[in-house]
Design a protein around this motif. Structure first.
Motif: not given
Ligand code: SF4
Lengths: 164, 329
Positions: B209-211, B58-59, B77-78, B51-53
Motif C-alpha cells: 500500500y505504501r508503494t 494518515q494513510k 485509506p483512499r 476514527l476511520l476518516n
C-alpha cells in the motif's frame, strides 16, 4: 507567449538529480520519513507563519510576494544552492511571461540567518530554454535516469528505492 | 520506525485530537498516530467513522480478523501512492507471457531457496531431512524449465508437499502432522501455519500500500484469485522466513502446545492466549534486523518486505532485473 508547464519543484530537482526529477514526475513518491524532510516542513510551517500566504499561479506555488514585488522563498538548507536560485528565477520568468514585470526574488535561509537576492537576466532566460528542452528529453525516457551516487543521496527520500 | 498495532482485548478506539485513544474497560491508552504503520484487529472492537476518516488521512490501513483468527478484510485509506506509469507497466508485465513467467519464476525460486535454508538449518542440527532436501533441490532446478504458470504451480505443489512432510521430523514427532489442510485447518500445526500465513499476507499488503504497485495485479497467482493476489505472490518468499522458522522454534521450545488450540467439529484454531503468544513472537520477528548487503546497514524484516516491493517496481520500470529475496543466514 508560451506558457510554462513545469512546477518549481521540477526545476529544483533538475538541478539536484535527474533521476529524482523523473521519478517525481511519474508520481513515484514515497513517505517523507526522512528527518531532513521533516525538519524542512517544520521550518516551513513555523518560522514564516506570519507572512505565509502561498500563492498558486498556473503550475507554480510561491511562498509569498511582498508589496514591493519581491518573491520570497524559504529554504531549510544549510547551503545556498543553485537549485533554489533557479527555482526562484523560474518563478520570476513565469510571472514575466504572464505580463508581470519588474519582479525580483529573495530566498530566506533561516538556518543560515541569511537571504539571497535573485534577479533574472537575459542570459538566464536563454539558459532556461535549454533547461526546458533538457527536462522534456529526460521525462520522455521510458526508464528513470541512473542513480547519481552522491552525498545528497543519503538524505534523499528515494534513498532506499535507489540503493536497495 | 512506525509500528504495527495488534489489538486483542475488546476496546473502543477513538481519535483524540491528533492521537489514537484505546479505551479498554475504562483504562485509556494513547498512541501518537505518527508512530503507527498499520492496525490489526482481533476480537471485537468499537470504532466510528471519525476514527476511520482520521486513519484515512494518515494513510494507516486496518486489517480485520474474525473470531477464529482468520483474515476477513482490510480498510484501505483512499489516498494512495498511485502512479499511472507504474500501473500501466505492471499490467504490461502481466499481459506479456514471457515477462509474467519471469516474475512468477523469481517468486517461486526464492521461496524454494528459503525453504531449503530452513531445512538445511535443521538437517545440520540432526533432523533427518537430507533426502527431502535433495528432492527439493531437483524440483527447484526444474522450475527453470517450466513454460507455463500451471506447470510452475505444479512443481511448487510438489515442493510444498515435501516441505510440509518434513515438519514432523523437525518438530520431533511431538505432534502428528499429516497433510497441509488449509480451509479450514484441521490440526495444531495447520492452524499455526494458517494463522501465520494470513499475518504475512496482511503485512505485505500494508507495505504494498505504501508503494505504487497495484496489489490486485499479480503474476504467479491469477489476478482475482483473491482480491490482493500480488500479496500472495510475495508471501511465497516470506512465509518460510517469517512464519515457518518461528513455528518450529515455538513448538520445539514448548512455547506453544496443542493446549493453545481449540477444536471445533472440523476446525482447529488458536485460542486468544495462543494467538497473543504467536503475535508477540511475530512482531518481534518483524522488528528483528539483518545486515543488508547493498544498503550496508541493518534493516528490519518488515523493511525487507518494503524493499522487496521497491525491487519489483524497479523491475517493472525496466531498470533492474528482479531477483527474489533469499535468506543468507
Ligand atoms: S537517492 Fe540519489 S540517485 Fe536516487 S533520486 Fe535521490 S539523489 Fe537521485
Amino acid at each position: 507567449m508560451q506558457n510554462l508547464n513545469f512546477t518549481g519543484t521540477q526545476i529544483n530537482y533538475y538541478f539536484v538529480c535527474h533521476r529524482k526529477l523523473w521519478l517525481f514526475t511519474k508520481d513515484i513518491r514515497f513517505e517523507d520519513k526522512n528527518e531532513y524532510v521533516q525538519l524542512g516542513r517544520l521550518i516551513d510551517e513555523n518560522t514564516y507563519k506570519r507572512n505565509k500566504k502561498q500563492i498558486e499561479i498556473g503550475k507554480i506555488k510561491i511562498d509569498f510576494i511582498d508589496n514591493k514585488g519581491v518573491i520570497h522563498e524559504v529554504k531549510k538548507s544549510n547551503k545556498i544552492e543553485k537549485a533554489h536560485i533557479h527555482q526562484v528565477k523560474y518563478y520570476i520568468l513565469t510571472l514575466k511571461r504572464m505580463g508581470v514585470e519588474n519582479v525580483t526574488g529573495e530566498i530566506d535561509y533561516p538556518k543560515l540567518k541569511k537571504r539571497e537576492t535573485v534577479l533574472l537576466t537575459p542570459e538566464d532566460e536563454k539558459e532556461f530554454e535549454k533547461i526546458f528542452s533538457n527536462i522534456r528529453e529526460i521525462l520522455d525516457k521510458p526508464k528513470p535516469p541512473a542513480v547519481i551516487k552522491k552525498t545528497i543521496c543519503k538524505k534523499c527520500a528515494y534513498h532506499e528505492f535507489c540503493f536497495a | 520506525m512506525k509500528q504495527s498495532l495488534y489489538l486483542f482485548s475488546n476496546c473502543t478506539i477513538k481519535r483524540k485530537d491528533n492521537t489514537l485513544m484505546f479505551d479498554i474497560e475504562g483504562k485509556k491508552k494513547f498512541r501518537p498516530v505518527e508512530a503507527v504503520s498499520d492496525i490489526f484487529l482481533f476480537s471485537e472492537h468499537t470504532l466510528n467513522t471519525k476514527l476511520l476518516n482520521f486513519l484515512g488521512q494518515q494513510k494507516i490501513p486496518v486489517h480485520i480478523f474474525n473470531y477464529y483468527g482468520f483474515y476477513s478484510g482490510s480498510f484501505f485509506p483512499r489516498e494512495q501512492y498511485l502512479s499511472g506509469h507504474v500501473t500501466i507497466s505492471q499490467a504490461k508485465h502481466y499481459l506479456d507471457k514471457k515477462k509474467r513467467m519471469l516474475l512468477a519464476y523469481e517468486f517461486l525460486n526464492a521461496a524454494a531457496s528459503n525453504i531449503l535454508t530452513n531445512l538445511t538449518y535443521y538437517n545440520n542440527r540432526g533432523r533427518d531431512v537430507g533426502e527431502k532436501i535433495l528432492k527439493i533441490k531437483v524440483l527447484k532446478k526444474s522450475l527453470k524449465a517450466a513454460d507455463s504458470i500451471p506447470y510452475l504451480m505444479g512443481i511448487e505443489g510438489n515442493i510444498r508437499d515435501l516441505y510440509y512432510s518434513a515438519f514432523n521430523e523437525i518438530v520431533q514427532n511431538k505432534i502428528e502432522f499429516q497433510n497441509r489442510v488449509k480451509r479450514p485447518p484441521d490440526n495444531f500445526i495447520n492452524s499455526l501455519i494458517s494463522f501465520g500465513n494470513s499475518l504475512v499476507y496482511t503485512s505485505i499488503l500494508s507495505e504494498l500500500y505504501r508503494t505504487q504497485l497495484d496489489p490486485t495485479v499479480s503474476f504467479l497467482h491469477e489476478p482475482g484469485y483473491r482480491r490482493y493476489s500480488l500479496a500472495l505472490d510475495i508471501s511465497e518468499i516470506f512465509k518460510p522466513i517469517l512464519i515457518d522458522r518461528m513455528i518450529f522454534t515455538m513448538i520445539n521450545k514448548n512455547e506453544l502446545t496443542e493446549k493453545d488450540t481449540e477444536k471445533d467439529l472440523n476446525y482447529c484454531y488458536l485460542k486468544d492466549k495462543g494467538r497473543m503468544k504467536f503475535l508477540r513472537k511475530y512482531d518481534e520477528r518483524l522488528k528483528t534486523t539483518v545486515k543488508h548487503k547493498k544498503l550496508n546497514r541493518h534493516v528490519s524484516y518488515k523493511r525487507l518486505i518494503r524493499l522487496e516491493c521497491y525491487k519489483i517496481v524497479k523491475h517493472i520500470l525496466g531498470e533492474e532485473k528482479y531477483s527474489g529475496f533469499k535468506m543468507w543466514w
